[in-house]
Design an enzyme around this catalytic site. Structure first.
Site, PDB file in Angstrom:
ATOM      1  N   HIS A 191     -42.700  97.714  42.494  1.00 16.50           N
ATOM      2  CA  HIS A 191     -41.333  97.927  42.993  1.00 16.50           C
ATOM      3  C   HIS A 191     -40.462  96.721  42.674  1.00 16.50           C
ATOM      4  O   HIS A 191     -40.959  95.660  42.312  1.00 16.50           O
ATOM      5  CB  HIS A 191     -41.342  98.146  44.515  1.00 16.50           C
ATOM      6  N   LYS A 242     -37.674  94.872  47.826  1.00 12.39           N
ATOM      7  CA  LYS A 242     -38.399  95.737  48.769  1.00 12.39           C
ATOM      8  C   LYS A 242     -39.073  94.872  49.832  1.00 12.39           C
ATOM      9  O   LYS A 242     -39.778  93.920  49.509  1.00 12.39           O
ATOM     10  CB  LYS A 242     -39.445  96.570  48.019  1.00 12.39           C
TER      11      LYS A 242
HETATM   12  P1  NAP Z   1     -31.523  98.094  51.818  1.00 15.74           P
HETATM   13  O1  NAP Z   1     -30.671  98.127  50.608  1.00 15.74           O
HETATM   14  O2  NAP Z   1     -31.946  96.766  52.387  1.00 15.74           O
HETATM   15  O3  NAP Z   1     -30.778  98.971  52.923  1.00 15.74           O
HETATM   16  C1  NAP Z   1     -31.106  98.965  54.279  1.00 15.74           C
HETATM   17  C2  NAP Z   1     -29.783  98.912  55.048  1.00 15.74           C
HETATM   18  O4  NAP Z   1     -30.042  99.189  56.419  1.00 15.74           O
HETATM   19  C3  NAP Z   1     -29.111  97.536  54.975  1.00 15.74           C
HETATM   20  O5  NAP Z   1     -27.733  97.681  54.762  1.00 15.74           O
HETATM   21  C4  NAP Z   1     -29.422  96.967  56.355  1.00 15.74           C
HETATM   22  O6  NAP Z   1     -28.500  95.984  56.791  1.00 15.74           O
HETATM   23  C5  NAP Z   1     -29.312  98.227  57.198  1.00 15.74           C
HETATM   24  N1  NAP Z   1     -29.886  98.090  58.533  1.00 15.74           N
HETATM   25  C6  NAP Z   1     -30.816  97.221  58.993  1.00 15.74           C
HETATM   26  N2  NAP Z   1     -31.064  97.443  60.291  1.00 15.74           N
HETATM   27  C7  NAP Z   1     -30.263  98.467  60.680  1.00 15.74           C
HETATM   28  C8  NAP Z   1     -30.066  99.160  61.907  1.00 15.74           C
HETATM   29  N3  NAP Z   1     -30.729  98.810  63.014  1.00 15.74           N
HETATM   30  N4  NAP Z   1     -29.164 100.184  61.944  1.00 15.74           N
HETATM   31  C9  NAP Z   1     -28.507 100.527  60.827  1.00 15.74           C
HETATM   32  N5  NAP Z   1     -28.641  99.913  59.627  1.00 15.74           N
HETATM   33  C10 NAP Z   1     -29.513  98.890  59.565  1.00 15.74           C
HETATM   34  O7  NAP Z   1     -32.897  98.895  51.560  1.00 15.74           O
HETATM   35  P2  NAP Z   1     -33.120 100.177  50.624  1.00 15.74           P
HETATM   36  O8  NAP Z   1     -33.611  99.749  49.299  1.00 15.74           O
HETATM   37  O9  NAP Z   1     -31.938 101.089  50.728  1.00 15.74           O
HETATM   38  O10 NAP Z   1     -34.373 100.838  51.358  1.00 15.74           O
HETATM   39  C11 NAP Z   1     -34.273 101.277  52.706  1.00 15.74           C
HETATM   40  C12 NAP Z   1     -35.621 101.836  53.139  1.00 15.74           C
HETATM   41  O11 NAP Z   1     -35.890 103.047  52.435  1.00 15.74           O
HETATM   42  C13 NAP Z   1     -36.825 100.916  52.843  1.00 15.74           C
HETATM   43  O12 NAP Z   1     -37.748 100.985  53.897  1.00 15.74           O
HETATM   44  C14 NAP Z   1     -37.401 101.508  51.587  1.00 15.74           C
HETATM   45  O13 NAP Z   1     -38.782 101.213  51.415  1.00 15.74           O
HETATM   46  C15 NAP Z   1     -37.182 102.967  51.867  1.00 15.74           C
HETATM   47  N6  NAP Z   1     -37.205 103.865  50.712  1.00 15.74           N
HETATM   48  C16 NAP Z   1     -37.707 105.098  50.943  1.00 15.74           C
HETATM   49  C17 NAP Z   1     -37.711 106.030  49.956  1.00 15.74           C
HETATM   50  C18 NAP Z   1     -38.257 107.414  50.236  1.00 15.74           C
HETATM   51  O14 NAP Z   1     -38.268 108.254  49.335  1.00 15.74           O
HETATM   52  N7  NAP Z   1     -38.687 107.685  51.470  1.00 15.74           N
HETATM   53  C19 NAP Z   1     -37.196 105.722  48.691  1.00 15.74           C
HETATM   54  C20 NAP Z   1     -36.683 104.449  48.475  1.00 15.74           C
HETATM   55  C21 NAP Z   1     -36.670 103.527  49.502  1.00 15.74           C
HETATM   56  P3  NAP Z   1     -28.932  94.410  56.606  1.00 15.74           P
HETATM   57  O15 NAP Z   1     -28.974  94.193  55.130  1.00 15.74           O
HETATM   58  O16 NAP Z   1     -27.871  93.650  57.326  1.00 15.74           O
HETATM   59  O17 NAP Z   1     -30.299  94.272  57.250  1.00 15.74           O
END
Ligand code: NAP
Length: 267
Positions: A156, A160
């Protein structure tokens, strides 16, 4: 007229949150009614995604947003430390969580299962919404019946937060459950700590974090005289949208927890 499903998205300003919001805004049967994040508070989610304004702005407080927007479904792409609390808050308000955030433990899943059962409400936790990745997991489960020796390599982007990936953990769980034979223990001794990967349910998992990578996984089965490799590459985040849409449409009919998108597909 198509009946719409009212959806609120948490983590709406994140990488997945933005891409999924763009897709949800285009879906005819979905109405995005709310968006929550810790960053970009007050920003219109259309503008955030380089679209015309849609009149929905990012709210910083989930409880307030749930109360004000009354969604049927909460889509969560936040961080492992926040997603469980978000899910409990939503369930307490009768809102069905569809959780893409990874890093949930089996204990978390069990707890959510009990809450959903007692409230008779739907919830989907899917560590991977990509249909190709789900098929890779399904084929891994089939292969594990005949090939007990297996290792997983997942790769990844370096941003991540969790390692190993939720998909790798889920694959290991599926493989371990369908193995009919225990693998032989390898003879090699580690002369460098961790070089044989982290072992989960008897399966070594190797996590690679490199710029340029999106989400990739190889499940390698070895047997005398042959190697079977199942590989999936996610090349863009749009790969997750069809699976997410499927989960949103299904969760409104569910009366309990579904863990893994494969349980919503017909094989
Ligand atoms: P990201 O860019 O870091 O986005 C996460 C966002 O959530 C950030 O803006 C973060 O703010 C915010 N956040 C943190 N705590 C929060 C809360 N309590 N309430 C609301 N928002 C909050 O991460 P990403 O790459 O989008 O990935 C997000 C998640 O999805 C990860 O766990 C990843 O592994 C997962 N994912 C899943 C799939 C799937 O198919 N299921 C696919 C891809 C990714 P801050 O930056 O201020 O903390």
């Amino acid at each position: 007229m198509v009946a719409t499903i009212r959806v609120l998205i948490t983590g709406a300003a994140g990488r997945m949150g933005r891409e999924m919001t763009k897709g949800l805004l285009k879906a005819k049967d979905i109405e995005v009614v709310g968006a929550v994040d810790k960053v970009e508070v007050g920003q219109d989610i259309g503008v955030l995604n380089h679209l015309p304004p849609v009149g929905i702005t990012i709210e910083g407080d989930l409880e307030k947003a749930l109360q004000q927007t009354r969604p049927q479904v909460m889509v969560d792409f936040t961080v492992p430390g926040a997603a469980m609390e978000n899910a409990k808050l939503a369930l307490a308000r009768g809102v069905r969580p569809v959780i893409g955030t990874t890093g949930f433990t089996l204990k978390d899943i069990d707890e959510l299962h009990h809450i959903c059962e007692s409230r008779q409400i739907g919830c989907v936790v899917a560590p991977n919404f990509s249909l190709g990745a789900v098929l890779m997991m399904h084929f891994s489960r089939l292969a594990a019946r005949y090939f007990p020796h297996v290792e997983i390599i997942e790769m990844h982007h370096p941003q991540k937060l969790d390692a190993p990936s939720g998909t790798a953990l889920k694959t290991a769980e599926l493989v371990a459950a369908s193995r009919t034979q225990e693998p032989d223990k390898p003879l090699s001794q580690e002369t460098l700590a961790g070089v044989r990967g982290g072992v989960y349910q008897g399966i070594p998992i190797h996590s690679v974090r490199l710029p340029g990578a999106v989400a990739h996984q190889e499940v390698i089965f070895g047997a005398p005289g042959q190697i079977l490799t199942l590989r999936h590459d996610t090349l863009g985040r749009e790969a997750f949208l069809p699976g997410l849409l499927l989960a949103i449409r299904e969760v409104v009919e569910l009366k309990g927890l579904v863990y893994g998108l494969e349980n919503l597909l017909k094989f």
